[in-house]
Motif scaffolding. Structure first.
Motif, PDB file in Angstrom:
ATOM      1  N   MET A  29       0.522  -1.355   0.524  1.00  0.00           N
ATOM      2  CA  MET A  29       0.277  -0.158  -0.087  1.00  0.00           C
ATOM      3  C   MET A  29       0.915   1.210   0.059  1.00  0.00           C
ATOM      4  O   MET A  29       1.212   1.514   1.250  1.00  0.00           O
ATOM      5  N   PRO A  30       1.095   2.123  -1.129  1.00  0.00           N
ATOM      6  CA  PRO A  30       1.251   3.427  -0.923  1.00  0.00           C
ATOM      7  C   PRO A  30       1.373   4.326  -0.413  1.00  0.00           C
ATOM      8  O   PRO A  30       0.170   4.302   0.982  1.00  0.00           O
ATOM      9  N   ASP A  31       2.917   4.863   0.828  1.00  0.00           N
ATOM     10  CA  ASP A  31       2.454   5.663   2.211  1.00  0.00           C
ATOM     11  C   ASP A  31       1.256   7.566   1.629  1.00  0.00           C
ATOM     12  O   ASP A  31       0.983   7.708   2.406  1.00  0.00           O
ATOM     13  N   PHE A  32       1.552   7.318   0.621  1.00  0.00           N
ATOM     14  CA  PHE A  32       0.918   8.593  -0.261  1.00  0.00           C
ATOM     15  C   PHE A  32      -0.911   8.407   0.235  1.00  0.00           C
ATOM     16  O   PHE A  32      -1.837   9.948  -0.300  1.00  0.00           O
ATOM     17  N   VAL A  33      -1.248   7.647   0.258  1.00  0.00           N
ATOM     18  CA  VAL A  33      -3.342   7.304   0.643  1.00  0.00           C
ATOM     19  C   VAL A  33      -3.184   6.756   1.851  1.00  0.00           C
ATOM     20  O   VAL A  33      -2.225   6.252   2.438  1.00  0.00           O
ATOM     21  N   THR A  34      -4.709   7.231   2.254  1.00  0.00           N
ATOM     22  CA  THR A  34      -5.332   6.795   2.483  1.00  0.00           C
ATOM     23  C   THR A  34      -6.176   5.232   3.346  1.00  0.00           C
ATOM     24  O   THR A  34      -6.393   5.455   1.989  1.00  0.00           O
ATOM     25  N   TRP A  35      -5.332   4.909   3.415  1.00  0.00           N
ATOM     26  CA  TRP A  35      -6.153   3.245   3.371  1.00  0.00           C
ATOM     27  C   TRP A  35      -7.522   2.330   4.633  1.00  0.00           C
ATOM     28  O   TRP A  35      -6.366   2.647   5.772  1.00  0.00           O
ATOM     29  N   HIS A  36      -8.033   2.579   3.807  1.00  0.00           N
ATOM     30  CA  HIS A  36      -9.687   2.157   5.086  1.00  0.00           C
ATOM     31  C   HIS A  36      -9.988   0.558   5.002  1.00  0.00           C
ATOM     32  O   HIS A  36      -9.858  -0.238   3.637  1.00  0.00           O
ATOM     33  N   GLN A  37      -9.143  -0.315   5.112  1.00  0.00           N
ATOM     34  CA  GLN A  37      -9.233  -1.554   5.703  1.00  0.00           C
ATOM     35  C   GLN A  37     -10.863  -2.283   6.240  1.00  0.00           C
ATOM     36  O   GLN A  37     -10.744  -3.225   7.559  1.00  0.00           O
ATOM     37  N   GLN A  38     -11.018  -2.082   5.640  1.00  0.00           N
ATOM     38  CA  GLN A  38     -13.049  -1.848   5.049  1.00  0.00           C
ATOM     39  C   GLN A  38     -13.854  -3.066   3.757  1.00  0.00           C
ATOM     40  O   GLN A  38     -12.751  -2.389   2.831  1.00  0.00           O
TER      41      GLN A  38
END
Length: 421
Positions: free
Chosen positions: A78-87
Motif C-alpha cells: 500500500m503506497p504511503d501517500f494514500v489513506t488506507w481504509h481496511q474495510q
C-alpha cells in the motif's frame, strides 16, 4: 438506506480521489495519479491483509514458482501517500458522491475509481466448494491451492485427469489451459502421459478466442494427446466419489449431462462482479461495471472511472490489461478534475502468456476485436508461436515488473494513446 439518512449527506471525509480495491488496478492507478499530481488526497478501500501476484499461481501449480513469491503483506504494498481504509464496501451512492463501508463509515469523493476485481462463484458448481483440496479436486484460482495442484500432478501416474473452463468472461482466460499444458508436459517428461486420459472440458466453442494463436495451441493439444470437449460445462462435483458432471450443449440449444470419473480434477469456477457492483445502478445488464470502452469513464457518471477485472469492457481480464488501463484512468481522471476534455484512450490491450510447456510460452497479446497488439517485433518474439523468449519474460521478469514497476506507477511500454477526437 434512504437519501434522508444523515450519514449520506455528511460523509466523514471527502477525498479528491477514492479508490475501491487495493489489488493490481487500485494500487497501480493510485501510483499513476500521484506521479501526475502529488497534491491529490487519495484513499484506498481494501479489506485484505495480503496482496497477491495472481499471475504467479499457475506457475506454482506447475512447480515453477515457490508460493511465497506470489504474495506480500498489503501494508508493504500500500503506497504511503494514500489513506488506507481496511474495510469492505457495503454500498455505493453515486448520486451523492459517497461510499458506505462495512463499519458504517461514509466516505465522500470528488472522483471515484472502482477496481475491486471480480468474485469467484464457487457455489455456481454444485459440490465444488466442499470438494476442493482433497480427493484430487483442485484449482489454481483458489488462494493457496496451487501447491496442491502441483502435488497432485507429481503424484498422478495413471488414470483420468480433467481440466475445466467455465463460460466467459473469466480472469485470465488462458489460465485453465495453462494448468492443462504444464501438467501434461510434466507427465510427458516423466514418461506417464501414455497411461493417463487427459481431458479438457471447455464451456466455449473454440480453443482460444483470437484465431491467430490457435494453431500453436492446437499443436500442443495434439502433442499431449488431450481430448478436447467443447461446449462442455462443469456443473457438479462429487469429491469423495471422484465424479464430475458436465453439461454438454448442442448447436440446437439442447443439453445433455455426462458423468465422468476422475483421479484429478482442475476446476475453474464461473465468475462475476462483486455484489455491491452488480446490484448497483453502476452495472450493465450483465452485472459488470458499465464503462466506456475507450476512456474507462462510467457511461452515466462523469466522475466515476473503473479498471481491472470488474470492468464491463470486452478486453481480456488480465494484469497486463491493468498495466495499460491505469495510466488511461489516471490521465482522464485528472483531466476531469481540472474540467478539461478527456485525452487518453485504452485500446483493449490484454496479454495472456500461455505456458504450453516448461520453457516455452505462446505470448498472446491482443486488443478489442481480437486485434493483435504485440509489444515486441517478431524478430524479438513471435507471439503466435511458442518461444523461449516469452518464457524468460514470464518466469524471470514479470514478477519483478509487477512489484517494482507497475505497482510503483512506472509506465514503461504503457504510455496512454491519445483519444481520437
Amino acid at each position: 438506506m434512504s437519501n434522508q439518512d444523515p450519514h449520506h449527506v455528511q460523509p466523514e471525509k471527502i477525498y479528491s480521489v477514492l479508490i475501491v480495491g487495493g489489488g493490481a488496478g487500485g494500487i497501480a492507478v493510485a501510483a499513476s495519479l500521484h506521479k501526475r499530481d502529488r497534491k491529490l488526497e487519495i484513499a484506498i478501500v481494501e479489506p485484505s491483509d495480503t496482496h497477491h501476484y495472481q499471475p504467479g499461481w499457475t506457475m506454482v501449480g506447475g512447480g515453477v514458482f515457490r508460493p511465497e513469491i506470489t504474495a506480500k503483506a498489503m501494508a508493504k504494498v500500500m503506497p504511503d501517500f494514500v489513506t488506507w481504509h481496511q474495510q469492505q464496501v457495503v454500498s455505493l451512492e453515486p448520486d451523492q458522491n459517497c461510499v458506505t463501508l462495512s463499519d458504517g463509515t461514509v466516505l465522500g469523493y470528488k472522483a471515484l475509481v472502482l477496481a475491486p476485481g471480480l468474485e469467484l462463484n464457487w457455489a455456481g458448481i454444485e459440490g465444488l466448494t466442499e470438494s476442493l483440496g482433497q480427493n484430487g479436486v483442485t484449482s489454481n484460482y483458489q488462494e493457496g491451492m496451487a501447491q496442491y495442484t502441483w502435488e497432485m500432478v507429481k503424484r498422478l501416474k495413471k488414470g483420468t485427469a480433467l481440466f475445466s473452463q467455465p463460460p466467459m468472461p473469466i480472469k485470465c482466460a488462458g489460465a485453465p489451459q495453462k494448468a492443462l499444458y504444464l501438467s501434461s508436459d510434466h507427465w510427458r517428461r516423466n514418461g506417464v502421459l501414455d497411461d493417463l486420459s487427459v481431458q479438457f472440458h471447455n464451456a466455449g466453442a473454440v480453443l482460444f478466442g483470437v484465431p491467430e494463436y490457435v494453431p500453436a495451441l492446437q499443436s500442443y493439444i495434439d502433442r499431449y494427446g488431450i481430448d478436447v470437449n467443447y461446449q462442455s460445462n462443469l456443473v457438479s462435483v462429487n469429491g469423495p466419489a471422484q465424479k464430475a458432471v458436465f453439461r454438454i450443449s448442442d448447436t440446437e440449444g439442447g443439453t445433455q449431462d455426462r458423468e465422468i470419473s476422475f483421479d484429478m480434477l482442475h476446476a475453474v469456477p464461473p465468475q462475476r462482479a462483486p455484489a455491491f457492483i452488480r446490484e448497483s445502478s453502476l452495472a450493465n445488464e450483465a452485472g459488470w461495471l458499465d464503462l466506456k470502452s475507450d476512456t474507462l469513464r462510467h457511461s452515466h457518471h462523469e466522475n466515476i472511472f473503473g479498471l481491472g477485472d470488474v470492468s464491463g469492457t470486452t478486453n481480456a481480464k488480465t494484469a497486463a490489461a491493468v498495466r495499460k488501463q491505469a495510466p488511461v484512468v489516471a490521465e482522464n481522471l485528472i483531466a476531469h478534475l481540472n474540467d478539461q476534455p478527456l485525452t487518453a484512450e485504452y485500446l483493449g490491450y490484454g496479454s495472456c502468456p500461455l505456458t504450453v510447456e516448461r520453457g516455452r510460452i505462446v505470448l498472446a497479446e491482443f486488443g478489442y476485436g481480437g486485434e493483435l497488439q504485440p509489444t515486441f517485433p517478431t524478430w524479438v518474439n513471435d507471439g503466435t508461436k511458442a518461444t523461449r523468449a516469452a518464457w524468460w519474460l514470464k518466469a524471470k521478469q514479470l514478477p519483478m515488473l509487477y512489484w517494482q514497476v507497475m505497482l510503483k506507477g512506472h509506465e514503461w511500454l504503457a504510455k496512454p494513446k491519445k483519444l481520437s477526437q
